[in-house]
Write a protein that holds these residues in place. Structure first.
Motif, PDB file in Angstrom:
ATOM      1  N   TYR A  37       0.529  -0.356  -2.218  1.00  0.00           N
ATOM      2  CA  TYR A  37       0.038  -0.509  -0.848  1.00  0.00           C
ATOM      3  C   TYR A  37      -1.486  -0.635  -0.822  1.00  0.00           C
ATOM      4  CZ  TYR A  37       4.435   2.144  -0.173  1.00  0.00           C
ATOM      5  OH  TYR A  37       5.730   2.601  -0.231  1.00  0.00           O
ATOM      6  N   TYR A  58      -4.294   0.491   2.131  1.00  0.00           N
ATOM      7  CA  TYR A  58      -4.590   1.118   3.407  1.00  0.00           C
ATOM      8  C   TYR A  58      -6.086   0.993   3.670  1.00  0.00           C
ATOM      9  CZ  TYR A  58      -0.098   3.527   4.112  1.00  0.00           C
ATOM     10  OH  TYR A  58       1.226   3.823   4.344  1.00  0.00           O
ATOM     11  N   PHE A 108      -7.983   2.140   0.459  1.00  0.00           N
ATOM     12  CA  PHE A 108      -7.198   2.942  -0.472  1.00  0.00           C
ATOM     13  C   PHE A 108      -6.000   2.157  -0.979  1.00  0.00           C
ATOM     14  CE2 PHE A 108      -9.055   7.083  -0.480  1.00  0.00           C
ATOM     15  CZ  PHE A 108      -9.670   7.223   0.751  1.00  0.00           C
ATOM     16  N   ILE A 110      -2.076   0.975   7.491  1.00  0.00           N
ATOM     17  CA  ILE A 110      -1.516   0.194   6.399  1.00  0.00           C
ATOM     18  C   ILE A 110      -1.873  -1.275   6.603  1.00  0.00           C
ATOM     19  CG2 ILE A 110       0.724  -0.125   7.558  1.00  0.00           C
ATOM     20  CD1 ILE A 110       1.966   0.107   4.678  1.00  0.00           C
ATOM     21  N   PHE A 141      -2.141   8.176  -4.062  1.00  0.00           N
ATOM     22  CA  PHE A 141      -3.316   7.406  -3.659  1.00  0.00           C
ATOM     23  C   PHE A 141      -4.363   7.347  -4.763  1.00  0.00           C
ATOM     24  CE2 PHE A 141      -3.102   6.340   0.849  1.00  0.00           C
ATOM     25  CZ  PHE A 141      -1.955   7.028   1.226  1.00  0.00           C
ATOM     26  N   GLY A 142      -5.088   6.240  -4.761  1.00  0.00           N
ATOM     27  CA  GLY A 142      -6.305   6.156  -5.551  1.00  0.00           C
ATOM     28  C   GLY A 142      -7.432   6.881  -4.838  1.00  0.00           C
ATOM     29  N   GLU A 143      -8.607   6.876  -5.456  1.00  0.00           N
ATOM     30  CA  GLU A 143      -9.746   7.602  -4.912  1.00  0.00           C
ATOM     31  C   GLU A 143     -10.502   6.820  -3.838  1.00  0.00           C
ATOM     32  OE1 GLU A 143      -8.833  10.814  -6.074  1.00  0.00           O
ATOM     33  OE2 GLU A 143     -11.005  10.999  -5.938  1.00  0.00           O
ATOM     34  N   SER A 153       4.276   4.050  -4.644  1.00  0.00           N
ATOM     35  CA  SER A 153       5.422   4.936  -4.515  1.00  0.00           C
ATOM     36  C   SER A 153       6.539   4.396  -5.385  1.00  0.00           C
ATOM     37  CB  SER A 153       5.899   5.058  -3.060  1.00  0.00           C
ATOM     38  OG  SER A 153       6.344   3.820  -2.570  1.00  0.00           O
ATOM     39  N   THR A 200       9.705   3.805  -4.835  1.00  0.00           N
ATOM     40  CA  THR A 200      10.424   2.709  -4.202  1.00  0.00           C
ATOM     41  C   THR A 200       9.824   2.464  -2.822  1.00  0.00           C
ATOM     42  OG1 THR A 200      12.044   4.156  -3.144  1.00  0.00           O
ATOM     43  CG2 THR A 200      12.550   3.432  -5.377  1.00  0.00           C
ATOM     44  N   THR A 201      10.433   1.552  -2.099  1.00  0.00           N
ATOM     45  CA  THR A 201       9.929   1.264  -0.755  1.00  0.00           C
ATOM     46  C   THR A 201      10.363   2.315   0.255  1.00  0.00           C
ATOM     47  OG1 THR A 201      11.914  -0.032  -0.296  1.00  0.00           O
ATOM     48  CG2 THR A 201       9.985  -1.220  -1.100  1.00  0.00           C
ATOM     49  N   SER A 202      11.366   3.096  -0.098  1.00  0.00           N
ATOM     50  CA  SER A 202      11.932   3.993   0.906  1.00  0.00           C
ATOM     51  C   SER A 202      11.695   5.447   0.553  1.00  0.00           C
ATOM     52  CB  SER A 202      13.424   3.741   1.036  1.00  0.00           C
ATOM     53  OG  SER A 202      14.075   4.009  -0.185  1.00  0.00           O
ATOM     54  N   GLN A 203      11.584   6.259   1.525  1.00  0.00           N
ATOM     55  CA  GLN A 203      11.694   7.714   1.459  1.00  0.00           C
ATOM     56  C   GLN A 203      10.570   8.477   0.778  1.00  0.00           C
ATOM     57  OE1 GLN A 203      14.012   8.509   3.457  1.00  0.00           O
ATOM     58  NE2 GLN A 203      14.915   6.482   3.469  1.00  0.00           N
ATOM     59  N   GLY A 204      10.124   8.066  -0.382  1.00  0.00           N
ATOM     60  CA  GLY A 204       9.312   8.965  -1.200  1.00  0.00           C
ATOM     61  C   GLY A 204       7.861   9.077  -0.793  1.00  0.00           C
ATOM     62  N   GLU A 205       7.153   9.914  -1.547  1.00  0.00           N
ATOM     63  CA  GLU A 205       5.744  10.158  -1.294  1.00  0.00           C
ATOM     64  C   GLU A 205       4.892   9.044  -1.884  1.00  0.00           C
ATOM     65  OE1 GLU A 205       6.578  13.335  -4.076  1.00  0.00           O
ATOM     66  OE2 GLU A 205       4.445  13.263  -4.626  1.00  0.00           O
ATOM     67  N   LEU A 206       3.655   8.955  -1.364  1.00  0.00           N
ATOM     68  CA  LEU A 206       2.695   7.998  -1.887  1.00  0.00           C
ATOM     69  C   LEU A 206       1.674   8.703  -2.764  1.00  0.00           C
ATOM     70  CD1 LEU A 206       3.962   6.102   0.206  1.00  0.00           C
ATOM     71  CD2 LEU A 206       1.652   5.399   0.843  1.00  0.00           C
TER      72      LEU A 206
END
Lengths: 113, 111
Positions: free
Chosen positions: A33, A35, A90, A45, A104-106, A94, A96-102
């Protein structure tokens, strides 16, 4: 080992220039992603890719073009930079595309003068 | 705007006190997540609560979810100066399951 790394961390440039930000993840995730976080810390996003395929493309000017050469990399190219593009960008991934946490880079802080 | 709202926008407490942040969201969610962002850093995932769950704990964190009110709260117990950060809720929703972030709460824990 940094899980999600993006470069450069800081970018200062003049209006009208073109710039790129690169992102790599070593987590083996399928989805990546971009952001944008503005000066008020609002996070929006911009794009999402799953296995190199664009799946989310929010209302973003055509001057922004993402590119995913493989599922571990997602780059962002910005043409004809404007003052309003100044923000922190940013990259995240993740599993997959669904459900889980992201994860992030710094962040890459872009300042357009 | 799809962006959820968090309340309060800013919170200042003493070390050892509890901190409660509230989040209201706008859509029918698949799950709701909380993230922390230290100044100048990226976001770090704290906890995820699914739409069929009402409460979840992780260490000093407690999250509740009320889908009828479209709201969630994050409680940090026995706060420490190191908890000073911005906290964001984020809803996973829609056909694309995109993660939409709230407006954030800036927490300052005074030593």
């Amino acid at each position: 080992d940094t899980a999600v790394s993006q470069t450069p961390k800081y970018l200062v440039t003049q209006m009208g220039n073109d710039k790129s930000i690169k992102c790599e993840q070593n987590l083996g995730h399928d989805t990546m992603y971009w952001y944008k976080q503005d000066s008020k810390k609002f996070l929006k996003i911009m794009f999402s890719y799953n296995n190199k395929e664009l799946i989310i493309n929010e209302t973003v000017p055509n001057r922004f073009s993402p590119k995913s050469p493989d599922k571990a990399h997602l780059n962002l190219h910005i043409n004809s930079l404007e003052l309003g593009d100044s923000a922190v960008y940013f990259c995240a991934s993740s599993q997959t595309t669904s459900q889980g946490e992201l994860f992030f880079g710094e962040g890459s802080r872009l300042t357009v003068l | 705007s799809q962006q959820g709202e968090e309340d309060p926008q800013a919170l200042s407490i003493q070390e050892g006190e509890n901190a409660t942040m509230n989040c209201s969201y706008k859509t029918s969610i698949n799950n709701l997540q909380w993230y922390r962002q230290n100044s100048g850093r990226g976001l770090v995932h704290l906890i995820l609560i699914r739409s069929n769950e009402r409460e979840k704990h992780s260490g000093r964190l407690r999250v509740t979810l009320d889908t009828s009110k479209k709201s969630s709260s994050l409680l940090i117990t026995a706060s420490r100066a190191a908890d000073t950060a911005s906290y964001f809720c984020a809803e996973r929703a829609g056909a694309t399951n995109k993660l939409i972030f709230g407006t954030g709460t800036l927490l300052a824990v005074q030593p």
